[in-house]
Design an enzyme around this catalytic site. Structure first.
Site, mmCIF file in Angstrom:
data_model
loop_
_atom_site.group_PDB
_atom_site.id
_atom_site.type_symbol
_atom_site.label_atom_id
_atom_site.label_comp_id
_atom_site.label_asym_id
_atom_site.label_seq_id
_atom_site.Cartn_x
_atom_site.Cartn_y
_atom_site.Cartn_z
ATOM 1 N N LYS A 34 0.841 -1.206 0.000
ATOM 2 C CA LYS A 34 0.000 0.000 0.000
ATOM 3 C C LYS A 34 0.874 1.254 0.000
ATOM 4 O O LYS A 34 2.080 1.175 0.278
ATOM 5 C CB LYS A 34 -0.927 -0.013 1.223
ATOM 6 C CG LYS A 34 -0.201 0.014 2.563
ATOM 7 C CD LYS A 34 -1.166 -0.287 3.713
ATOM 8 C CE LYS A 34 -0.444 -0.300 5.040
ATOM 9 N NZ LYS A 34 -1.309 -0.807 6.130
ATOM 10 N N ARG A 130 -10.681 0.287 15.474
ATOM 11 C CA ARG A 130 -10.669 1.088 14.266
ATOM 12 C C ARG A 130 -11.649 0.405 13.319
ATOM 13 O O ARG A 130 -12.841 0.513 13.531
ATOM 14 C CB ARG A 130 -9.233 1.169 13.725
ATOM 15 C CG ARG A 130 -8.985 2.316 12.782
ATOM 16 C CD ARG A 130 -7.544 2.358 12.292
ATOM 17 N NE ARG A 130 -7.110 1.091 11.670
ATOM 18 C CZ ARG A 130 -5.939 0.902 11.074
ATOM 19 N NH1 ARG A 130 -5.068 1.871 11.008
ATOM 20 N NH2 ARG A 130 -5.633 -0.261 10.534
ATOM 21 N N TYR A 251 18.082 29.372 7.514
ATOM 22 C CA TYR A 251 16.864 30.003 8.021
ATOM 23 C C TYR A 251 16.841 29.970 9.546
ATOM 24 O O TYR A 251 17.209 28.977 10.165
ATOM 25 C CB TYR A 251 15.624 29.272 7.517
ATOM 26 C CG TYR A 251 15.327 29.516 6.063
ATOM 27 C CD1 TYR A 251 15.018 30.787 5.598
ATOM 28 C CD2 TYR A 251 15.350 28.462 5.161
ATOM 29 C CE1 TYR A 251 14.743 31.000 4.260
ATOM 30 C CE2 TYR A 251 15.061 28.661 3.818
ATOM 31 C CZ TYR A 251 14.760 29.940 3.367
ATOM 32 O OH TYR A 251 14.482 30.141 2.047
ATOM 33 N N MET A 299 13.638 23.878 1.790
ATOM 34 C CA MET A 299 12.776 23.165 0.847
ATOM 35 C C MET A 299 13.601 22.352 -0.154
ATOM 36 O O MET A 299 13.297 21.205 -0.439
ATOM 37 C CB MET A 299 11.907 24.185 0.092
ATOM 38 C CG MET A 299 10.908 23.545 -0.865
ATOM 39 S SD MET A 299 9.980 24.756 -1.806
ATOM 40 C CE MET A 299 8.861 25.382 -0.575
HETATM 41 C C1 LIG Z 1 -0.502 -1.800 6.778
HETATM 42 C C2 LIG Z 1 -1.041 -3.091 7.236
HETATM 43 C C3 LIG Z 1 -0.189 -4.182 7.445
HETATM 44 C C4 LIG Z 1 1.316 -4.076 7.368
HETATM 45 O O1 LIG Z 1 1.781 -3.435 8.529
HETATM 46 P P1 LIG Z 1 3.349 -3.239 8.841
HETATM 47 O O2 LIG Z 1 3.365 -2.705 10.214
HETATM 48 O O3 LIG Z 1 3.851 -2.259 7.845
HETATM 49 O O4 LIG Z 1 3.958 -4.571 8.697
HETATM 50 C C5 LIG Z 1 -0.769 -5.385 7.776
HETATM 51 N N1 LIG Z 1 -2.116 -5.513 7.912
HETATM 52 C C6 LIG Z 1 -2.957 -4.479 7.748
HETATM 53 C C7 LIG Z 1 -4.425 -4.676 7.925
HETATM 54 C C8 LIG Z 1 -2.457 -3.222 7.412
HETATM 55 O O5 LIG Z 1 -3.292 -2.195 7.244
#
Ligand SMILES: *Cc1c(COP(=O)(O)O)cnc(C)c1O
Length: 369
Positions: A34, A130, A251, A299
């Protein structure tokens, strides 16, 4: 000429980390890609892992779409599932696996005109509060899903809130709650993200879901020498100058030289995803030698201390993070998380090394009506 800032992605390290993760977990493992593979380039990573993995996971359907369009044929689980009827239809066309975490998603399946059976992962909330069905709703949700007629198999899953905190009892409680909620339900199980997989052996079941550890980063406070950093965020020194004691830099004039100080200017800044909150003293490597960031991050550039590195000069390589400078160390110094730093890298090009080009496949032609 383009500026020398780039993000090198070592695909061989990614494959090796995946194999380590799956071996440590046992069973099978979905590689979590993701958020553009945590900033590493999802399609390139998926292609490079395609012949190695049991499957992939992404957060949203559009992330899965990009992989399918790029020719990725492996199973892909959509961790947040579908948001509407059109997504159910597309999920069928793309042959995706779906997480179902709320009643609305069961209704979408029930009412869908798509005559297909999905591989569904039923998400049970065991304390994260969640997404997910509450433990006492799990059995009912399972039966409802089965009765939609749209489900080929159900995998039972949950997600940990504090798996990286190895001395906290919460993960053990979540495991227990999961087992209790699912004791009468048939199906494979999946509990572990990276920290769960590494720190909680009794959470290992049929499927692991490693994300962060694939990129060579851990958060549970123990070193895992088998894991290699995948991303090297690097640039060059493009100018140098010497400050006299008492002169300030950058800065806010936040850095004031205490002694004669040789400064290297580096053409990367917070617009590239380097944290603006990184303070003077944050680790950085020049030509492989450790030194430190000085002054406030701008930046488009940042400044490093070259006083102790007389050989360093214009053209010297600068590693912002990678094998010499752990991204976790930069995150800690900057009061950010390594997840956030990795996903925030932008503007600088991704350069993929050791990609398995032979696994490239022609793009999938999607039926569009
Ligand atoms: C993002 C996610 C993972 C992976 O988590 P990591 O901590 O990056 O290993 C696994 N399961 C779900 C449901 C997630 O949203």
């Amino acid at each position: 000429m383009t500026r020398p800032t780039r993000v090198r992605i070592d695909q061989a390290a990614l494959r090796s980390n995946y194999l380590y993760a799956r071996g440590a977990h046992g069973g099978r493992a979905l590689a979590v890609l993701k958020a553009n593979a945590y900033g590493h380039g999802a399609l390139a990573c998926a292609r490079s892992l395609a012949s190695t993995v049991d499957g992939f996971a992404v957060a949203f359907l559009d992330e899965a779409f990009v992989l399918r369009e790029g020719g990725v044929r492996n199973p892909i689980l959509v961790l947040e599932g579908c948001f509407n009827a059109a997504e159910i239809k597309l999920a069928h066309e793309l042959d995706l696996w779906l997480v179902v975490h709320q009643q609305e998603q069961i209704r979408l399946l029930q009412e869908s005109s798509v005559a297909a059976k999905f591989n569904v992962w039923l998400k049970i909330d065991t304390g994260m509060s969640r997404a997910g069905f509450r433990a006492n709703e799990a059995a009912a949700a399972y039966q409802q899903l089965m009765s939609t007629g749209k489900v080929s198999s159900i995998t039972l899953m949950t997600h940990f809130a504090r798996a990286d905190e190895v001395n906290e009892p919460m993960t053990a409680q979540q495991i227990e709650a999961f087992d209790a909620a699912t004791s009468t339900l048939k199906g494979e199980r999946s509990l572990c993200n990276s920290a769960g997989l590494l720190a909680w052996p009794n959470a290992r079941r049929d499927w692991g879901r490693p994300g962060l550890m694939l990129y060579g980063v851990t958060t549970h406070g123990r070193d895992v020498p088998e894991l290699q950093p995948v991303m090297t965020f690097e640039s060059n020194v493009f100018a140098t100058r010497t400050l006299e004691a008492g002169e300030s830099l950058g800065y806010g004039a936040s850095f004031v030289a205490q002694r004669r100080t040789r400064v290297g200017l580096v053409c990367a800044g917070y617009a590239d995803g380097y944290p603006q909150t990184a303070p003077t003293g944050t680790q950085i490597a020049v030509d492989g030698s450790k030194t430190k960031l000085i002054g406030r991050v701008s930046m488009d550039m940042l400044t490093v201390d070259l006083t102790e590195l007389p050989d360093a000069d214009v053209g010297s390589n600068v590693e912002l993070w990678g094998a010499n400078v752990p991204v976790a160390a930069v995150a800690r110094a900057s009061n950010r998380s390594p997840y956030e730093l990795l996903c925030s890298v932008k503007r600088a090009p991704l350069v993929h090394l050791n990609a398995e080009e032979e696994h490239r496949r022609p793009a999938l032609r999607l039926a569009t009506k």
